[in-house]
Design an enzyme around this catalytic site. Structure first.
Site, mmCIF file in Angstrom:
data_model
loop_
_atom_site.group_PDB
_atom_site.id
_atom_site.type_symbol
_atom_site.label_atom_id
_atom_site.label_comp_id
_atom_site.label_asym_id
_atom_site.label_seq_id
_atom_site.Cartn_x
_atom_site.Cartn_y
_atom_site.Cartn_z
ATOM 1 N N SER A 191 -9.852 5.134 86.440
ATOM 2 C CA SER A 191 -8.406 5.372 86.547
ATOM 3 C C SER A 191 -7.589 4.167 86.080
ATOM 4 C CB SER A 191 -8.059 5.695 88.007
ATOM 5 O OG SER A 191 -6.691 5.502 88.241
HETATM 6 N N1 LIG Z 1 1.779 7.255 88.062
HETATM 7 C C1 LIG Z 1 0.682 7.243 89.007
HETATM 8 C C2 LIG Z 1 -0.466 8.050 88.464
HETATM 9 C C3 LIG Z 1 -1.547 8.303 89.490
HETATM 10 C C4 LIG Z 1 -2.537 9.345 89.018
HETATM 11 O O1 LIG Z 1 -2.139 10.413 88.485
HETATM 12 N N2 LIG Z 1 -3.823 9.060 89.223
HETATM 13 C C5 LIG Z 1 -4.848 10.005 88.828
HETATM 14 C C6 LIG Z 1 -6.131 9.257 88.467
HETATM 15 S S1 LIG Z 1 -5.912 8.296 87.017
HETATM 16 C C7 LIG Z 1 -5.149 10.917 90.009
HETATM 17 O O2 LIG Z 1 -5.199 10.466 91.120
HETATM 18 N N3 LIG Z 1 -5.345 12.226 89.744
HETATM 19 C C8 LIG Z 1 -5.670 13.160 90.747
HETATM 20 C C9 LIG Z 1 -4.580 14.185 90.978
HETATM 21 O O3 LIG Z 1 -3.516 14.092 90.333
HETATM 22 O O4 LIG Z 1 -4.781 15.066 91.797
HETATM 23 C C10 LIG Z 1 0.281 5.784 89.293
HETATM 24 O O5 LIG Z 1 0.606 4.928 88.465
HETATM 25 O O6 LIG Z 1 -0.294 5.519 90.347
#
Ligand SMILES: N[C@@H](CCC(=O)N[C@@H](CS)C(=O)NCC(=O)O)C(=O)O
Length: 221
Positions: free
Chosen positions: A12
């Site tokens: 991530s």
């Molecule tokens: N803008 C957020 C993005 C967070 C994000 O979307 N993380 C992804 C992994 S890279 C996630 O947790 N995805 C799982 C989901 O959206 O359910 C940040 O900078 O923390």
């Protein structure tokens, strides 16, 4: 100082941005892996920490913060001995904030997530060329932002560099950076990669995401 826990997964980008900031501040923390592909972020236990069920999440003394840009800014405000990573000066901070929003909206959401969601969750294996073009458009902007500066906001590294390098270091697997077309961006990426602990904090995870993309993509259409 309370106990810090970072919840995340190596591939991530926003998790890696937080790791870069934690390391730059010399902070000790526990790292707890959240297996997204196994749905560990959708459990009731994790939703109580972050109802948006995204990683990274930072736990500080029993309190939870999510959204990497908020986490990095918090860490500097709360624990840094100087404001170098996130300047207090109004204009300098606005510049860092602009780059952070660019990472959030354009690089992460507009480039990485738009490509990742169909591949990893919808079994689609072809990537529209327009999505690769969007990455090059973002590179054009970064080339202009960097200009004649060593880093994104001037002569020193800020949390904007941590955030943007976390995305760009994986995007290169989808859209290579030609040093002739993007000399400033290429030089900046080299300077970031030369930072202490870069490989373990960001490089390895960036490669993991590149490998995940490569294993799914059959064609650019
Ligand atoms: N803008 C957020 C993005 C967070 C994000 O979307 N993380 C992804 C992994 S890279 C996630 O947790 N995805 C799982 C989901 O959206 O359910 C940040 O900078 O923390």
């Amino acid at each position: 100082m309370g106990k810090l826990v970072l919840y995340g997964v190596e591939a991530s980008p926003p998790v890696r941005a937080c790791k870069l900031t934690l390391d730059a501040l010399g902070l000790q923390y526990e790292y707890r892996l959240v297996n997204l592909l196994a749905g560990e972020h959708k459990t009731k236990e994790f939703s109580l920490k972050n109802p948006q069920h995204t990683v990274p999440v930072l736990e500080d003394d029993g309190k939870f913060i999510w959204e990497s840009h908020a986490i990095c800014a918090y860490l500097v405000r709360r624990y840094a001995k100087s404001d170098d990573l996130y300047p207090k000066d109004y204009f300098k901070r606005a510049l860092v904030d602009q780059r952070l929003h660019f990472e959030s909206g354009v690089l992460f959401q507009g480039c990485i997530r738009n490509i990742a969601i169909p591949l990893f969750y919808k079994n689609i294996t072809e990537v529209p060329r327009s999505q690769i073009d969007a990455i090059y458009e973002a590179y054009d902007f970064l080339e202009a932002f960097i200009g004649n500066q060593a880093y994104l906001c001037g002569t020193g590294i800020t949390i904007a560099d941590h955030s943007v390098v976390s995305s760009v270091s994986s995007l290169v697997g989808l859209a290579a950076i030609d040093a002739k077309r993007y000399p400033k961006l290429n030089g900046w990426l080299d300077r970031m990669a030369a930072q202490p602990n870069y490989q373990s904090l960001n490089g390895n995870g960036a490669q993991m995401l590149i490998d995940m993309f490569s294993s799914k993509i059959t064609k650019i259409v």
